[in-house]
Structures are given as structure tokens and as C-alpha cells.
Design an enzyme around this catalytic site. Structure first.
Site, mmCIF file in Angstrom:
data_model
loop_
_atom_site.group_PDB
_atom_site.id
_atom_site.type_symbol
_atom_site.label_atom_id
_atom_site.label_comp_id
_atom_site.label_asym_id
_atom_site.label_seq_id
_atom_site.Cartn_x
_atom_site.Cartn_y
_atom_site.Cartn_z
ATOM 1 N N ASP A 97 4.304 -7.409 -5.127
ATOM 2 C CA ASP A 97 5.457 -6.643 -4.931
ATOM 3 C C ASP A 97 5.087 -5.090 -5.801
ATOM 4 O O ASP A 97 5.424 -4.770 -6.730
ATOM 5 C CB ASP A 97 6.753 -7.231 -5.525
ATOM 6 N N ALA A 98 4.560 -4.430 -4.752
ATOM 7 C CA ALA A 98 4.138 -3.230 -5.214
ATOM 8 C C ALA A 98 4.911 -1.798 -4.526
ATOM 9 O O ALA A 98 4.761 -0.855 -4.893
ATOM 10 C CB ALA A 98 2.610 -2.813 -5.103
ATOM 11 N N LYS A 99 5.329 -2.054 -3.444
ATOM 12 C CA LYS A 99 6.136 -1.116 -2.624
ATOM 13 C C LYS A 99 5.338 0.192 -2.594
ATOM 14 O O LYS A 99 6.045 1.348 -2.596
ATOM 15 C CB LYS A 99 7.419 -1.131 -3.255
ATOM 16 N N ARG A 100 4.077 0.129 -2.266
ATOM 17 C CA ARG A 100 3.229 1.399 -2.279
ATOM 18 C C ARG A 100 3.543 1.994 -0.699
ATOM 19 O O ARG A 100 3.988 1.287 0.077
ATOM 20 C CB ARG A 100 1.840 1.215 -2.174
#
EC number: 4.1.1.23
Length: 288
Positions: A97-100
Site C-alpha cells: 500500500d504505497a499509493k504511488r
């Protein structure tokens, strides 16, 4: 590059065998304190290892939240690397879960960080933000196809602030969220034609039943739908058929605090995760 079996295929198998549940690994300061741990590297490592040892052999997906590791700098990233490797070795699929979200070579570098098998942070899938334009995600989408990994695109998130962007209506009358879902549907066409789950998923909050009531058909993207909001945010497994309609079988509910609050007791963590998974199975079966 040696690729894995497509992520969507691996995810479907894991959901069928272990139950359709994703559990977050969210070592924020308050939760470390609740576990009786210090907010330091030792606490971070103890927390993460406990979750992996308790759940990685039982749940379909584990989802580390990168920010809670990054805040400790390089030592935190080292813990994250070990957490990912140990979780995958124990049989869980790991969704980072990095939402890059960025453009060009920067997006390509983010993609390589999480989706290249040679990377120390190689994961089975990653969350990404499309709000620099869906096309900006192309490096991640292409690398995912090449490596057999997955991508989850933010579409209809559970936070109320998201509506000002995601519910905005384009000149053609489609909402921004519906446009993103349409793009993902197109990415998954090949797998859909073979009756398989695609590897390109969307993040759609389980708490959004009212705003989704008229748009359930848009959720049929032939790929997984990561659904945060179960447990501490107020949604329940019983809400899933109402929110997701015919796409409910492709939903991967995400539970974090609802499970993690039972730590550090490993047996209690397992029991909570199994209870949530059973509730989701029952809800999905009842909707069939």
C-alpha cells in the site's frame, strides 16, 4: 524477466483456498502503544513479525502500509523488506500500500521498486493513484503484465475528501471514478475473455453504498476490488452485496484495525481474521 503466474489467477486461487480477506499491516504509533510496544525500530519489527507469523500462512493477502515503515528511515525500510519477503515465503500474497503516482521515468522507477522481481521490495501488487491521468500509470501497468504482478488503482475511496475529485463529471457525462473503472475493465479484457480474473484492480470503499447504488454495473471490471472500510470504519461483510452487486465475488475486503487490535496475541489475531473471512464467505454465498 521471469514472470509469475498472473496476479489475478493467483489471487483467485488464494481467495478460494483461504477466504477473500486482506489484512493490513499498519504499525502506527497508537497501535504499537496498544500492543505494549515502543514506537521505535524494535517495536516496528516485533509488530510486523508477529502479524506475519500469525497470519501469512492463513489469509489471502497481507497489505503493509509503506508510510508506517518509511517514517523510521532506512531502518524502517529494511524491516519492510523483511516483512514482505517473510510474508510471501509463508504463502500470503503481498499488496504494497504505497499509493504511488507520478509521470514518466519517475513512475517507471516506482513501478520497478515494487513490481520488478529483482527489487528488495518486490511485492505481488501495489496501490497507485491515477490523478495525474490514467496514462501516467502505464509504466506500472506494463511492468505488472510483464512480471505477473497486479496493480490496484484508487477509484472510489472511503475518505469523504475523495468525492471532490472522484465524483467530478467529465464533459462526456462520465464521472472521473467511472472513467478509471472503464480503463481497468479494458486492461482486463484478455483475462475476461478466458473466464479468468484480471490482474488490474480498483480500490472501492465498502462504506460507499449510497453513492454506488446507481453505478454497480461500473464495478464489473473483471478484476479484483479492494474494499477498505470493513470493521473499524463501520462497514460489515453483510454490506458487501448491496455495495458491489454482481461484482461481489471479486471483492477483497480489507480489514486492518478490526484484526490488529487483537494483538499481540497471535491466536487472537488468527481468530479475528478467520471470523472476518467466514463472514465475507457467508455474505458472498448468500448473494450468489
Amino acid at each position: 524477466m521471469t514472470s509469475l503466474q498472473p496476479f489475478g489467477t493467483r489471487l483467485r486461487r488464494a481467495m478460494d483456498e483461504r477466504g477473500p480477506l486482506c489484512v493490513g499491516i499498519d504499525p502506527h504509533a497508537a497501535l504499537l502503544e496498544a500492543w505494549g510496544l515502543d514506537d521505535d525500530i524494535a517495536g516496528l519489527e516485533r509488530f510486523s513479525r508477529t502479524v506475519v507469523e500469525a497470519l501469512a500462512g492463513r489469509v489471502a493477502v497481507l497489505k503493509p502500509q509503506s508510510a508506517f515503515f518509511e517514517r523510521f528511515g532506512s531502518r524502517g525500510i529494511a524491516v519492510l523488506e523483511r516483512t514482505v519477503a517473510e510474508a510471501r515465503a509463508a504463502g500470503a500474497l503481498v499488496l504494497m500500500d504505497a499509493k504511488r503516482g507520478d509521470i514518466g521515468s519517475t513512475m517507471a522507477a516506482y513501478a520497478a521498486t515494487y513490481l520488478d522481481p529483482a527489487s528488495p521490495l518486490f511485492s505481488d501488487a501495489v496501490t497507485v493513484s491515477p490523478y495525474l491521468g490514467y496514462g501516467s500509470l502505464r509504466p506500472a501497468l506494463d511492468l505488472a503484465r510483464e512480471s505477473g504482478t497486479g496493480v490496484f488503482v484508487l477509484a472510489l475511496t472511503s475518505n469523504p475528501e475523495g468525492a471532490e475529485v472522484q465524483h467530478a463529471v467529465r464533459a462526456d457525462g462520465a464521472s472521473v471514478a467511472a472513467t478509471m473503472l472503464g480503463h481497468l475493465r479494458a486492461e482486463n479484457e484478455g483475462e475476461a475473455s478466458m473466464g479468468l480474473m484480471g490482474s488490474y484492480g480498483a480500490v472501492v470503499g465498502a462504506t460507499l453504498s449510497d453513492s454506488l447504488a446507481a453505478a454497480q454495473a461500473d464495478l464489473a471490471i473483471n478484476g479484483p476490488l479492494l474494499a477498505p472500510g470493513i470493521g473499524a470504519q463501520g462497514a460489515t461483510a453483510a454490506d458487501l452485496p448491496k455495495v458491489f452487486g454482481a461484482a461481489v465475488r471479486d471483492v477483497v475486503p480489507n480489514v486492518s484495525r478490526g484484526v490488529l487490535r487483537h494483538g499481540p496475541d497471535a491466536a487472537a489475531l488468527r481468530a479475528s481474521a478467520e471470523r472476518f473471512a467466514d463472514e465475507v464467505r457467508e455474505a458472498v454465498a448468500g448473494a450468489a
